[in-house]
Scaffold this motif. Structure first.
Motif, PDB file in Angstrom:
ATOM      1  N   GLN A   8       0.961  -1.221  -0.121  1.00 36.88           N
ATOM      2  CA  GLN A   8       0.004   0.061  -0.030  1.00 36.88           C
ATOM      3  C   GLN A   8       0.992   1.201  -0.027  1.00 36.88           C
ATOM      4  OE1 GLN A   8      -3.706   0.335   0.440  1.00 36.88           O
ATOM      5  NE2 GLN A   8      -3.040   2.731  -0.376  1.00 36.88           N
ATOM      6  N   VAL A 108      -1.167  -1.300  -4.222  1.00 35.73           N
ATOM      7  CA  VAL A 108      -2.319  -0.577  -3.882  1.00 35.73           C
ATOM      8  C   VAL A 108      -2.019   0.861  -3.882  1.00 35.73           C
ATOM      9  CG1 VAL A 108      -4.283  -0.346  -2.462  1.00 35.73           C
ATOM     10  CG2 VAL A 108      -3.029  -2.592  -2.616  1.00 35.73           C
ATOM     11  N   TYR A 109      -2.669   1.685  -4.484  1.00 32.86           N
ATOM     12  CA  TYR A 109      -2.424   3.219  -4.346  1.00 32.86           C
ATOM     13  C   TYR A 109      -3.824   3.944  -3.947  1.00 32.86           C
ATOM     14  CZ  TYR A 109      -3.668   3.219  -9.284  1.00 32.86           C
ATOM     15  OH  TYR A 109      -4.329   2.783 -10.684  1.00 32.86           O
ATOM     16  N   ASP A 110      -3.595   5.173  -3.753  1.00 29.94           N
ATOM     17  CA  ASP A 110      -4.739   6.030  -3.119  1.00 29.94           C
ATOM     18  C   ASP A 110      -5.616   6.156  -4.251  1.00 29.94           C
ATOM     19  OD1 ASP A 110      -3.503   6.264  -0.665  1.00 29.94           O
ATOM     20  OD2 ASP A 110      -2.587   7.983  -1.120  1.00 29.94           O
ATOM     21  N   ASP A 111      -6.638   5.252  -4.790  1.00 34.01           N
ATOM     22  CA  ASP A 111      -7.537   5.615  -5.615  1.00 34.01           C
ATOM     23  C   ASP A 111      -8.818   4.341  -5.113  1.00 34.01           C
ATOM     24  OD1 ASP A 111      -9.433   4.258  -7.909  1.00 34.01           O
ATOM     25  OD2 ASP A 111      -8.384   5.956  -8.932  1.00 34.01           O
ATOM     26  N   HIS A 112      -9.805   4.909  -4.691  1.00 34.60           N
ATOM     27  CA  HIS A 112     -11.007   4.045  -4.172  1.00 34.60           C
ATOM     28  C   HIS A 112     -11.218   2.764  -4.857  1.00 34.60           C
ATOM     29  CE1 HIS A 112     -14.584   2.957  -1.814  1.00 34.60           C
ATOM     30  NE2 HIS A 112     -15.208   2.908  -2.923  1.00 34.60           N
ATOM     31  N   THR A 115      -8.280   0.222  -4.689  1.00 32.97           N
ATOM     32  CA  THR A 115      -8.519  -0.158  -3.284  1.00 32.97           C
ATOM     33  C   THR A 115      -9.606  -1.293  -3.183  1.00 32.97           C
ATOM     34  OG1 THR A 115      -7.681   1.909  -2.406  1.00 32.97           O
ATOM     35  CG2 THR A 115      -8.719   0.363  -0.953  1.00 32.97           C
ATOM     36  N   GLU A 116     -10.751  -1.079  -3.784  1.00 29.73           N
ATOM     37  CA  GLU A 116     -11.545  -1.963  -3.644  1.00 29.73           C
ATOM     38  C   GLU A 116     -11.364  -3.393  -4.348  1.00 29.73           C
ATOM     39  OE1 GLU A 116     -14.390  -2.260  -1.599  1.00 29.73           O
ATOM     40  OE2 GLU A 116     -13.332  -0.590  -0.762  1.00 29.73           O
ATOM     41  N   LYS A 118      -8.235  -4.472  -5.279  1.00 33.10           N
ATOM     42  CA  LYS A 118      -7.196  -5.016  -4.695  1.00 33.10           C
ATOM     43  C   LYS A 118      -7.559  -5.740  -3.500  1.00 33.10           C
ATOM     44  CE  LYS A 118      -3.896  -3.986  -7.618  1.00 33.10           C
ATOM     45  NZ  LYS A 118      -3.182  -4.609  -8.328  1.00 33.10           N
ATOM     46  N   ARG A 119      -8.428  -5.501  -2.608  1.00 35.68           N
ATOM     47  CA  ARG A 119      -9.335  -6.134  -1.482  1.00 35.68           C
ATOM     48  C   ARG A 119      -9.826  -7.367  -2.025  1.00 35.68           C
ATOM     49  NH1 ARG A 119     -11.494  -0.834   1.564  1.00 35.68           N
ATOM     50  NH2 ARG A 119      -9.620  -0.387   2.554  1.00 35.68           N
ATOM     51  N   GLU A 136       2.472  -1.685   4.608  1.00 34.48           N
ATOM     52  CA  GLU A 136       1.844  -0.368   4.198  1.00 34.48           C
ATOM     53  C   GLU A 136       2.906   0.792   4.246  1.00 34.48           C
ATOM     54  OE1 GLU A 136      -1.534   2.768   5.524  1.00 34.48           O
ATOM     55  OE2 GLU A 136      -1.416   0.792   6.739  1.00 34.48           O
TER      56      GLU A 136
END
Length: 146
Positions: A8, A108-112, A115-116, A118-119, A136
């Protein structure tokens, strides 16, 4: 079995590309080959420019997977001979052939949306018993200087 690590990183896609370069430099000595998988040719060109900034620390690399290049960038469906380390920079899904690699890194980077996705990938890997790690990074990676 493929070992999978999630990183992350603080920042946007450019930060993810920079981190991929740093991880490639770190991995170059311990993996027989590294394949960086990006969503398209344009992202491949951006990553190629960043890798050029790391040229002193890296063996020869190729934009497009080549069996004789230890470091390649791919946006296609075929990893050719690569099997050491796969660094996935695609925001949504990992290529179906990820399991042929010894190690997979998901960034994973700062994009909603990213992030979803990758989860969901994390759950997919976990449910199938893949060994997982998560790191992280509280700082954006540093850009290489030429």
């Amino acid at each position: 079995m493929t070992h999978i690590n999630f990183y992350q990183v603080a920042g946007d896609y450019q930060s993810a590309l920079t981190l991929a370069c740093e991880l490639t430099v770190q991995a170059a000595g311990s993996h027989p080959d590294v394949l960086l998988h990006v969503p398209d040719r344009r992202a491949g060109a951006r990553l190629d420019q960043l890798l050029a900034n790391h040229a002193g620390a890296l063996p020869t690399h190729s934009v497009a997977p080549q069996p004789h290049h230890p470091i390649s960038i791919s946006w296609g469906d075929t990893p050719l001979q690569h099997h050491g380390l796969l660094i996935n920079l695609c925001p949504t899904a990992t290529a179906d052939w990820f399991s042929r690699f010894d190690k997979l890194i998901e960034i994973v980077y700062d994009d909603h949306t990213v992030t979803e996705h990758k989860r969901a990938r994390y759950r997919y890997y976990r449910d199938r018993g893949y060994p997982l790690g998560f790191q992280e990074l509280h700082r954006p990676p540093t850009a290489a200087t030429a």
